[in-house]
Design a protein around this motif. Structure first.
Motif: not given
Length: 85
Positions: A42-47
């Motif tokens: 995981p690199q980022a949580q994208v809304p």
């Protein structure tokens, strides 16, 4: 020369939705977990925008277009080079 992948901790990035020039950390459509293509970590949580954010963005875009902030849709569709006065 062989390519070597270095497996080091990734810096988690904060990604925002942008509606009307305003960054938003969340959206009513939930989130998407972006994975690094090499490590699959995981690199980022994208809304994700939901119906509420989409409706708001469209309303703001229509208001901006009507206020002269963007070329008329007829110009976009036909690639006209002069904005109507």
């Amino acid at each position: 020369m062989a390519m070597r992948i270095i497996d080091r901790p990734l810096v988690e990035q904060q990604i925002h939705l942008h509606i009307g020039g305003e960054p938003r950390a969340t959206g009513s459509g939930g989130t998407h977990e972006h994975l690094n293509c090499f490590s699959q970590k995981p690199q980022a949580q994208v809304p994700l925008a939901g119906a509420a954010e989409i409706d708001e963005a469209v309303a703001l875009a229509v208001a901006a277009q009507e206020g002269g902030a963007a070329p008329p849709l007829s110009c976009v569709a036909t690639s006209c080079s002069v904005w109507p006065t």
